[in-house]
Design a protein around this motif. Structure first.
Motif, PDB file in Angstrom:
ATOM      1  N   UNK A 377      -0.994  44.432  59.267  1.00 51.38           N
ATOM      2  CA  UNK A 377      -2.205  44.485  60.092  1.00 51.38           C
ATOM      3  C   UNK A 377      -1.932  45.299  61.347  1.00 51.38           C
ATOM      4  N   UNK A 378      -2.998  45.859  61.953  1.00 49.80           N
ATOM      5  CA  UNK A 378      -2.778  46.648  63.165  1.00 49.80           C
ATOM      6  C   UNK A 378      -2.567  45.680  64.336  1.00 49.80           C
ATOM      7  N   UNK A 379      -1.754  46.102  65.342  1.00 50.16           N
ATOM      8  CA  UNK A 379      -1.438  45.180  66.439  1.00 50.16           C
ATOM      9  C   UNK A 379      -2.685  44.786  67.237  1.00 50.16           C
ATOM     10  N   UNK A 380      -2.727  43.578  67.766  1.00 51.84           N
ATOM     11  CA  UNK A 380      -3.894  43.160  68.563  1.00 51.84           C
ATOM     12  C   UNK A 380      -3.909  43.891  69.900  1.00 51.84           C
ATOM     13  N   UNK A 381      -5.056  43.965  70.566  1.00 49.28           N
ATOM     14  CA  UNK A 381      -5.078  44.602  71.897  1.00 49.28           C
ATOM     15  C   UNK A 381      -4.116  43.863  72.826  1.00 49.28           C
ATOM     16  N   UNK A 382      -3.469  44.645  73.686  1.00 47.37           N
ATOM     17  CA  UNK A 382      -2.426  44.041  74.535  1.00 47.37           C
ATOM     18  C   UNK A 382      -2.970  42.950  75.445  1.00 47.37           C
ATOM     19  N   UNK A 383      -4.215  43.180  75.955  1.00 52.47           N
ATOM     20  CA  UNK A 383      -4.759  42.193  76.894  1.00 52.47           C
ATOM     21  C   UNK A 383      -4.903  40.830  76.215  1.00 52.47           C
ATOM     22  N   UNK A 384      -5.382  40.832  74.948  1.00 52.75           N
ATOM     23  CA  UNK A 384      -5.546  39.557  74.227  1.00 52.75           C
ATOM     24  C   UNK A 384      -4.178  38.941  73.948  1.00 52.75           C
ATOM     25  N   UNK A 385      -3.252  39.828  73.508  1.00 53.32           N
ATOM     26  CA  UNK A 385      -1.913  39.327  73.165  1.00 53.32           C
ATOM     27  C   UNK A 385      -1.253  38.711  74.393  1.00 53.32           C
ATOM     28  N   UNK A 386      -1.522  39.295  75.559  1.00 53.22           N
ATOM     29  CA  UNK A 386      -0.905  38.783  76.784  1.00 53.22           C
ATOM     30  C   UNK A 386      -1.384  37.354  77.071  1.00 53.22           C
ATOM     31  N   UNK A 387      -2.698  37.139  76.836  1.00 54.73           N
ATOM     32  CA  UNK A 387      -3.237  35.784  77.052  1.00 54.73           C
ATOM     33  C   UNK A 387      -2.557  34.789  76.108  1.00 54.73           C
ATOM     34  N   UNK A 388      -2.385  35.200  74.828  1.00 55.96           N
ATOM     35  CA  UNK A 388      -1.720  34.317  73.854  1.00 55.96           C
ATOM     36  C   UNK A 388      -0.290  34.043  74.283  1.00 55.96           C
ATOM     37  N   UNK A 389       0.375  35.124  74.732  1.00 51.38           N
ATOM     38  CA  UNK A 389       1.786  34.996  75.123  1.00 51.38           C
ATOM     39  C   UNK A 389       1.928  33.988  76.273  1.00 51.38           C
ATOM     40  N   UNK A 390       1.017  34.107  77.251  1.00 52.81           N
ATOM     41  CA  UNK A 390       1.102  33.202  78.407  1.00 52.81           C
ATOM     42  C   UNK A 390       0.895  31.746  77.990  1.00 52.81           C
ATOM     43  N   UNK A 391       0.081  31.561  76.947  1.00 53.13           N
ATOM     44  CA  UNK A 391      -0.196  30.182  76.514  1.00 53.13           C
ATOM     45  C   UNK A 391       0.925  29.620  75.640  1.00 53.13           C
ATOM     46  N   UNK A 392       1.697  30.510  75.006  1.00 53.22           N
ATOM     47  CA  UNK A 392       2.715  29.992  74.077  1.00 53.22           C
ATOM     48  C   UNK A 392       4.137  30.354  74.532  1.00 53.22           C
ATOM     49  N   UNK A 393       4.683  31.442  73.964  1.00 53.76           N
ATOM     50  CA  UNK A 393       6.100  31.758  74.238  1.00 53.76           C
ATOM     51  C   UNK A 393       6.398  31.907  75.729  1.00 53.76           C
ATOM     52  N   UNK A 394       5.428  32.471  76.463  1.00 54.16           N
ATOM     53  CA  UNK A 394       5.706  32.724  77.885  1.00 54.16           C
ATOM     54  C   UNK A 394       5.175  31.612  78.782  1.00 54.16           C
ATOM     55  N   UNK A 395       4.851  30.446  78.191  1.00 53.92           N
ATOM     56  CA  UNK A 395       4.148  29.420  78.991  1.00 53.92           C
ATOM     57  C   UNK A 395       5.006  28.895  80.148  1.00 53.92           C
ATOM     58  N   UNK A 396       6.317  28.796  79.923  1.00 55.70           N
ATOM     59  CA  UNK A 396       7.166  28.198  80.956  1.00 55.70           C
ATOM     60  C   UNK A 396       7.264  29.118  82.184  1.00 55.70           C
ATOM     61  N   UNK A 397       7.548  30.386  81.917  1.00 57.03           N
ATOM     62  CA  UNK A 397       7.676  31.311  83.052  1.00 57.03           C
ATOM     63  C   UNK A 397       6.308  31.517  83.715  1.00 57.03           C
ATOM     64  N   UNK A 398       5.233  31.451  82.898  1.00 54.84           N
ATOM     65  CA  UNK A 398       3.893  31.585  83.465  1.00 54.84           C
ATOM     66  C   UNK A 398       3.572  30.383  84.354  1.00 54.84           C
ATOM     67  N   UNK A 399       4.026  29.203  83.923  1.00 53.39           N
ATOM     68  CA  UNK A 399       3.798  28.003  84.735  1.00 53.39           C
ATOM     69  C   UNK A 399       4.530  28.145  86.082  1.00 53.39           C
ATOM     70  N   UNK A 400       5.787  28.641  85.998  1.00 60.88           N
ATOM     71  CA  UNK A 400       6.565  28.796  87.241  1.00 60.88           C
ATOM     72  C   UNK A 400       5.904  29.834  88.151  1.00 60.88           C
ATOM     73  N   UNK A 401       5.420  30.905  87.510  1.00 58.47           N
ATOM     74  CA  UNK A 401       4.737  31.941  88.300  1.00 58.47           C
ATOM     75  C   UNK A 401       3.539  31.331  89.026  1.00 58.47           C
ATOM     76  N   UNK A 402       2.753  30.530  88.285  1.00 57.12           N
ATOM     77  CA  UNK A 402       1.558  29.930  88.902  1.00 57.12           C
ATOM     78  C   UNK A 402       1.951  29.005  90.047  1.00 57.12           C
ATOM     79  N   UNK A 403       2.976  28.196  89.806  1.00 53.17           N
ATOM     80  CA  UNK A 403       3.415  27.263  90.857  1.00 53.17           C
ATOM     81  C   UNK A 403       3.859  28.029  92.101  1.00 53.17           C
TER      82      UNK A 403
END
Ligand SMILES: Nc1ncnc2c1ncn2[C@@H]1O[C@H](COP(=O)(O)OP(=O)(O)OP(=O)(O)O)[C@@H](O)[C@H]1O
Length: 594
Positions: A377-403
């Motif tokens: 399949x063709x890759x998803x748009x980066x902006x959408x993928x970024x939202x998914x990443x923040x919610x899953x694999x990148x959730x911990x660093x995103x949480x720290x960033x928010x804090x």
């Protein structure tokens, strides 16, 4: 391939401070020339032809200079070159107790007196933060060579990939490109200055130190701290990338055996040290002689490990450390002789450019039969993928960033409030001073009240103005101090937020490339932990960025000092040694780098 103009190894002389510096024997002429005079040896008879004066020309003499200046003159160029992709080596040589460890590592636990390694680490991460057009991967290793054995000073860190010597033990191995690497030496990925300093201090704790007649904490081994840097362009989607190795070398002290009369273990150590240093000297002599086509690197572990770090494709700088007292003039001479031989070695550094096999594969398949190899399949748009990443694999660093952002906003609000408060108090001070002045002028024109004892009497209204002014000034000073602290806190929070943001973006890029752009078989290779590196950073490392607010309050006005002390203290606590937990002596000392 970029190259730097070929030149010779740079050589500096550094003196250990002493009240008994032998001014009549060691003479500094013009910042580059050293003359050494030695009394003729009467034991060799009245008539002998022995020379008693020598002159050495170097690249610089570092006499009575601060650690900061030493780094600026000796280290900075080599470090910046390494970030560009040139190999670099800074090596300290000299007799026991002459200040090699002080120069390369610095005084333990003192920020101002930190040496070339902590400063180099700081500079590397500063450059990494500045160069947003590239992604960097920084790894560290710390090797000790003790009595011809290779020791991994970071082996005590559990859970690092590649740790442990493996079945064949540790060994120096030749690489196809002509360089060398150390099999079994652990490489540690680091993402920040603090992580890197943790490793440095950890390694320092593990060094083999002995007591020596000339130095009660003498390093009885050679140590090589290496920063491995890899950088990829973010903007150019090509397979090329650049690597470099920055070696920071603390050699064991060179000493004449007859002078110190060691016994037992110390004698054995001294013999190994002298043997390896004399092989080093032979290798240097051969390197300096352009007619020689064979360099005897394999004679000792030290020369073999330094094969690609002594001239050649490397910016090399030698610091010759001396202890300039009359009793050590022979060692001084022999150190200077070594230094002047080293100065004749040619360097011809080139940027180490490579091709990334994964990206090359991708480009190759992409241009020929993309449909076979690229993900279906063709890759998803980066902006959408970024939202998914923040919610899953990148959730911990995103949480720290928010804090961290929340803390930053709170600090900024507090800063605004305090600034307004300081300005209001200042206006009140000004207006009260004006009123008081006017009052005094009026009183003067009417004449001063004098008591029966002849003392000038303060009017009640004037007294209340004076007291009010005093209170306002005290309040102003307190507010001003608070403002100063909160400003430093805002800067530090901003630094953490930037660091988290960069980390989130870097990890997202790696994840996106690995999840959507690589052919499926390459993705499988990455998943199985094969030879291709995974780009994601473990969450526990990301957690180390967490903002430990209370601990930093003390150190708020110098972020880089905070990082240094925090890394040092963490290592000391973890290892549980009876070393002092260090804090700066006073804020003033901390911020003014000597
Ligand atoms: N430039 C300097 N300024 C202040 N102190 C120094 C300086 N150079 C050396 N010293 C002090 O001299 C002592 C010996 O220095 P250091 O341990 O660095 O020597 P060394 O050459 O590494 O010795 P060894 O070969 O025995 O390991 C240390 O206490 C160190 O703090």
């Amino acid at each position: 391939m970029s190259t730097q103009a070929g030149s010779e190894v740079k050589v500096f002389l550094r003196t250990r401070p002493t009240a008994n510096f032998a001014e009549n024997l060691i003479e500094y002429v013009d910042g580059q020339t050293v003359n050494v005079h030695q009394k003729k040896d009467s034991r060799k008879g009245v008539v002998n032809n022995q020379l008693n004066s020598w002159s050495f020309r170097l690249d610089g003499v570092l006499h009575d200079v601060s650690q900061e200046e030493v780094y600026a003159r000796v280290g900075r160029g080599v470090v910046l070159g390494a970030v560009e992709g040139y190999n670099g080596t800074v090596m300290c040589f000299g007799q026991t107790g002459a200040g090699k460890t002080y120069t390369i590592t610095g005084a333990s636990g003192s920020y101002q007196e930190r040496g070339i390694i902590p400063r180099a680490i700081q500079e590397v991460f500063h450059e990494v933060d500045q160069r947003s057009t590239h992604t960097f991967r920084v790894q560290l290793s710390y090797l000790e060579i003790y009595n011809e054995s290779l020791v991994d000073l970071l082996a005590s860190l559990r859970g690092c990939p590649g740790a442990g010597p493996g079945p064949g033990g540790m060994a120096v191995v030749e690489e196809a490109c002509g360089g060398v690497s150390i099999r079994g030496l652990s490489l540690h990925l680091v993402h920040s200055e603090e992580e890197a300093l943790n490793l440095l201090f950890e390694g320092e704790m593990n060094r083999i130190i002995g007591t020596h007649a000339l130095n009660k904490n003498s390093s009885r081994s050679h140590c090589i701290f290496t920063v491995h840097i890899e950088s990829h362009s973010r903007t150019l989607s090509e397979a090329k990338y650049v690597t470099s190795k920055l070696n920071l070398v603390d050699l064991a002290g060179s000493e004449r055996l007859g002078k110190i009369e060691p016994e037992g273990q110390m004698l054995k150590e001294a013999m190994y040290i002298n043997k390896s240093l004399s092989f080093l000297e032979q290798a240097i002599l051969a390197l300096a002689d352009r007619r020689r086509d064979h360099i005897p690197f394999r004679q000792s572990k030290l020369t073999h490990a330094l094969k690609d770090s002594l001239g050649g494709n490397c910016n090399t700088v030698l610091v010759a450390n001396i202890y300039g007292e009359a009793a050590h003039v022979e060692e001084t001479l022999s150190t200077l002789r070594f230094a002047s031989r080293m100065k004749r070695v040619q360097t011809d550094p080139i940027i180490n450019q490579h091709t990334d096999p994964v990206v090359r594969l991708l480009l190759l398949y992409g241009s020929s039969s993309a449909s076979d190899c690229l993900p279906s399949s063709s890759p998803p748009p980066k902006a959408d993928a970024f939202e998914d990443f923040k919610a899953e694999q990148g959730s911990e660093i995103n949480r720290i960033l928010k804090e961290n952002k929340v803390v930053l906003l709170e600090c900024r609000a507090r800063l605004r409030e305090l600034t307004e408060g300081v300005n209001t108090t200042k206006r009140e001070i000004d207006s009260t001073s004006t009123t008081l002045r006017q009052w005094k002028d009026r009183q003067q024109s009417q004449g001063q009240f004098i008591s029966a004892d002849g003392v000038p009497v303060l009017d009640e209204a004037e007294l209340s103005l004076v007291l009010r002014l005093r209170d306002l000034k005290t309040h102003y000073r307190q507010q001003y101090e608070e403002l100063h602290c909160i400003k430093a806190e805002v800067n530090y929070c901003q630094h953490l937020v930037d660091q988290c943001r960069t980390r989130l973006l870097t990890e997202f890029e790696s994840w996106y490339n690995e999840s959507f752009l690589l052919p499926e078989e390459v993705q499988a290779l990455l998943r199985s932990g094969g030879t291709i590196r995974p780009g994601l950073v473990p969450v526990d490392k990301a957690l180390s960025l967490h903002f430990e607010r209370r601990r930093y309050e003390l150190l708020a006005d110098s972020p880089s000092a905070t990082i240094f002390y925090s890394a040092h203290n963490r290592t000391v606590k973890r290892v549980g040694q009876h070393t002092h937990i260090c804090t700066p002596i006073s804020p003033n000392i901390m911020t003014t780098d000597r």
